[in-house]
Design a protein around this motif. Sequence first.
Motif, PDB file in Angstrom:
ATOM      1  N   ASN A   1     -33.853 -37.497 -18.459  1.00 33.04           N
ATOM      2  CA  ASN A   1     -33.946 -36.104 -18.847  1.00 33.04           C
ATOM      3  C   ASN A   1     -34.818 -36.033 -20.098  1.00 33.04           C
ATOM      4  N   TYR A   2     -35.994 -35.418 -19.937  1.00 25.90           N
ATOM      5  CA  TYR A   2     -37.000 -35.404 -21.015  1.00 25.90           C
ATOM      6  C   TYR A   2     -36.403 -34.892 -22.330  1.00 25.90           C
ATOM      7  N   LEU A   3     -35.734 -33.739 -22.272  1.00 27.76           N
ATOM      8  CA  LEU A   3     -35.203 -33.122 -23.488  1.00 27.76           C
ATOM      9  C   LEU A   3     -34.117 -33.970 -24.124  1.00 27.76           C
ATOM     10  N   LYS A   4     -33.163 -34.449 -23.316  1.00 30.06           N
ATOM     11  CA  LYS A   4     -32.065 -35.251 -23.863  1.00 30.06           C
ATOM     12  C   LYS A   4     -32.568 -36.555 -24.462  1.00 30.06           C
ATOM     13  N   GLU A   5     -33.550 -37.189 -23.783  1.00 30.76           N
ATOM     14  CA  GLU A   5     -34.099 -38.441 -24.303  1.00 30.76           C
ATOM     15  C   GLU A   5     -34.832 -38.201 -25.622  1.00 30.76           C
ATOM     16  N   THR A   6     -35.553 -37.077 -25.709  1.00 31.28           N
ATOM     17  CA  THR A   6     -36.290 -36.770 -26.935  1.00 31.28           C
ATOM     18  C   THR A   6     -35.345 -36.526 -28.101  1.00 31.28           C
ATOM     19  N   ILE A   7     -34.270 -35.775 -27.844  1.00 32.27           N
ATOM     20  CA  ILE A   7     -33.280 -35.517 -28.897  1.00 32.27           C
ATOM     21  C   ILE A   7     -32.632 -36.825 -29.347  1.00 32.27           C
ATOM     22  N   ALA A   8     -32.262 -37.666 -28.372  1.00 30.05           N
ATOM     23  CA  ALA A   8     -31.639 -38.949 -28.700  1.00 30.05           C
ATOM     24  C   ALA A   8     -32.594 -39.830 -29.494  1.00 30.05           C
ATOM     25  N   PHE A   9     -33.871 -39.805 -29.119  1.00 23.01           N
ATOM     26  CA  PHE A   9     -34.877 -40.618 -29.821  1.00 23.01           C
ATOM     27  C   PHE A   9     -34.992 -40.198 -31.282  1.00 23.01           C
ATOM     28  N   TYR A  10     -35.106 -38.883 -31.524  1.00 22.73           N
ATOM     29  CA  TYR A  10     -35.280 -38.434 -32.906  1.00 22.73           C
ATOM     30  C   TYR A  10     -34.014 -38.590 -33.741  1.00 22.73           C
ATOM     31  N   ASP A  11     -32.875 -38.725 -33.090  1.00 22.58           N
ATOM     32  CA  ASP A  11     -31.661 -39.082 -33.824  1.00 22.58           C
ATOM     33  C   ASP A  11     -31.754 -40.498 -34.371  1.00 22.58           C
ATOM     34  N   GLN A  12     -32.600 -41.326 -33.720  1.00 26.03           N
ATOM     35  CA  GLN A  12     -32.723 -42.728 -34.101  1.00 26.03           C
ATOM     36  C   GLN A  12     -33.908 -42.999 -35.021  1.00 26.03           C
ATOM     37  N   VAL A  13     -34.837 -42.049 -35.151  1.00 24.83           N
ATOM     38  CA  VAL A  13     -36.084 -42.290 -35.883  1.00 24.83           C
ATOM     39  C   VAL A  13     -35.841 -42.737 -37.316  1.00 24.83           C
TER      40      VAL A  13
ATOM     41  N   GLU B   1     -34.385 -37.945 -47.052  1.00 24.82           N
ATOM     42  CA  GLU B   1     -35.427 -37.076 -46.525  1.00 24.82           C
ATOM     43  C   GLU B   1     -35.754 -37.439 -45.087  1.00 24.82           C
ATOM     44  N   ARG B   2     -35.979 -36.417 -44.270  1.00 27.03           N
ATOM     45  CA  ARG B   2     -36.313 -36.646 -42.866  1.00 27.03           C
ATOM     46  C   ARG B   2     -37.798 -36.934 -42.713  1.00 27.03           C
ATOM     47  N   SER B   3     -38.177 -37.518 -41.597  1.00 28.38           N
ATOM     48  CA  SER B   3     -39.581 -37.749 -41.313  1.00 28.38           C
ATOM     49  C   SER B   3     -40.223 -36.405 -40.966  1.00 28.38           C
ATOM     50  N   PRO B   4     -41.542 -36.272 -41.137  1.00 32.52           N
ATOM     51  CA  PRO B   4     -42.218 -35.005 -40.805  1.00 32.52           C
ATOM     52  C   PRO B   4     -41.996 -34.588 -39.354  1.00 32.52           C
ATOM     53  N   HIS B   5     -42.004 -35.557 -38.431  1.00 28.96           N
ATOM     54  CA  HIS B   5     -41.813 -35.234 -37.022  1.00 28.96           C
ATOM     55  C   HIS B   5     -40.406 -34.673 -36.771  1.00 28.96           C
ATOM     56  N   THR B   6     -39.413 -35.297 -37.373  1.00 28.82           N
ATOM     57  CA  THR B   6     -38.043 -34.823 -37.230  1.00 28.82           C
ATOM     58  C   THR B   6     -37.875 -33.450 -37.876  1.00 28.82           C
ATOM     59  N   PHE B   7     -38.481 -33.297 -39.057  1.00 35.21           N
ATOM     60  CA  PHE B   7     -38.397 -32.016 -39.770  1.00 35.21           C
ATOM     61  C   PHE B   7     -38.980 -30.891 -38.920  1.00 35.21           C
ATOM     62  N   TYR B   8     -40.129 -31.144 -38.296  1.00 39.49           N
ATOM     63  CA  TYR B   8     -40.762 -30.121 -37.450  1.00 39.49           C
ATOM     64  C   TYR B   8     -39.836 -29.715 -36.308  1.00 39.49           C
ATOM     65  N   GLU B   9     -39.275 -30.704 -35.622  1.00 38.86           N
ATOM     66  CA  GLU B   9     -38.450 -30.404 -34.451  1.00 38.86           C
ATOM     67  C   GLU B   9     -37.154 -29.699 -34.839  1.00 38.86           C
ATOM     68  N   GLN B  10     -36.582 -30.048 -35.971  1.00 39.06           N
ATOM     69  CA  GLN B  10     -35.314 -29.458 -36.375  1.00 39.06           C
ATOM     70  C   GLN B  10     -35.467 -28.068 -36.996  1.00 39.06           C
ATOM     71  N   ASN B  11     -36.670 -27.745 -37.477  1.00 39.63           N
ATOM     72  CA  ASN B  11     -36.829 -26.489 -38.201  1.00 39.63           C
ATOM     73  C   ASN B  11     -37.880 -25.534 -37.634  1.00 39.63           C
ATOM     74  N   MET B  12     -38.769 -26.037 -36.767  1.00 39.12           N
ATOM     75  CA  MET B  12     -39.847 -25.174 -36.298  1.00 39.12           C
ATOM     76  C   MET B  12     -39.857 -25.007 -34.782  1.00 39.12           C
ATOM     77  N   SER B  13     -40.040 -26.090 -34.041  1.00 41.84           N
ATOM     78  CA  SER B  13     -40.113 -25.977 -32.592  1.00 41.84           C
ATOM     79  C   SER B  13     -39.983 -27.362 -31.964  1.00 41.84           C
ATOM     80  N   MET B  14     -39.987 -27.413 -30.624  1.00 45.17           N
ATOM     81  CA  MET B  14     -39.943 -28.705 -29.940  1.00 45.17           C
ATOM     82  C   MET B  14     -41.226 -29.478 -30.220  1.00 45.17           C
ATOM     83  N   LEU B  15     -41.097 -30.757 -30.456  1.00 42.58           N
ATOM     84  CA  LEU B  15     -42.245 -31.599 -30.769  1.00 42.58           C
ATOM     85  C   LEU B  15     -42.914 -32.062 -29.483  1.00 42.58           C
TER      86      LEU B  15
END
Length: 247
Positions: free
Chosen positions: A2-14, A138-152
């Motif tokens: 599942n693209y979305l679930k895998e992406t969320i799980a990945f950024y939890d690990q970044v 501090e979060r990484s820029p990629h994580t920050f974008y996804e959590q505060n702006m939109s899907m990466l």
Amino acid sequence: MNYLKETIAFYDQVDLKQLSSSAVALWGSLMYINNKTGWKKEFTAPASVLRAKSGLRDSSFKLARKELDQKGFIRYKSGNWNHAPGYQMISIKSMIDHETNYPANYSTDELPDHLGDQLTSPLFKQNKKKQKEVVAGERSPHTFYEQNMSMLTPFIAEKITQWCEEMSDELVIEAMKMAIGQNKLFFQYSEGILKQWRKKGVRTLQAAKSMKREAGQKQKHSPQHSKTHAILDKLLEEDDLWIDVKP
């Protein structure tokens, strides 16, 4: 997968696995290609294609690929003169679920080989203390974008990676914070701010904040404050226009 679930799980690990921005961009490109292949267990992809999609130079690409392989996010098989390299995406979501449901008093010797291998992979060598430290930091820029702006998306990940390499992670995050403050939840606006900083020689977070304060003080005393603000927004939005395509 599942693209979305895998992406969320990945950024939890970044942050937990301290992945570089290059590795994050490459993972996104690999997921995109794997999705296009119909989620094959193993798929091939030319290095030239992956470099183009991730925006990485050859040396950065090889280091990012090695990093993802060593930290258990992918499995990589080198190619030869007539075969492209092979890749296998590791399901981060499945491994986290296995870790959550795995009884603490079990030995990996009592489990099937494939599950025992997953549980002893680098991805599972975590501790609660480190997790708490990451959340507080501090979060990484990629994580920050996804959590505060939109899907990466891979395209945006590439843009963020390029700016991180040219400026710094903290400046990219600060530019996104300023964009959010103006309710501009798209990276184009942040990119406009970064271009202004580059033009004015801003290279540190302190210099960026100082410039922001000075601009705010000038605008307060200017009778054209509202008009100037609107013009700035328009210029930032029109600068090098690109479209954020949602997957």
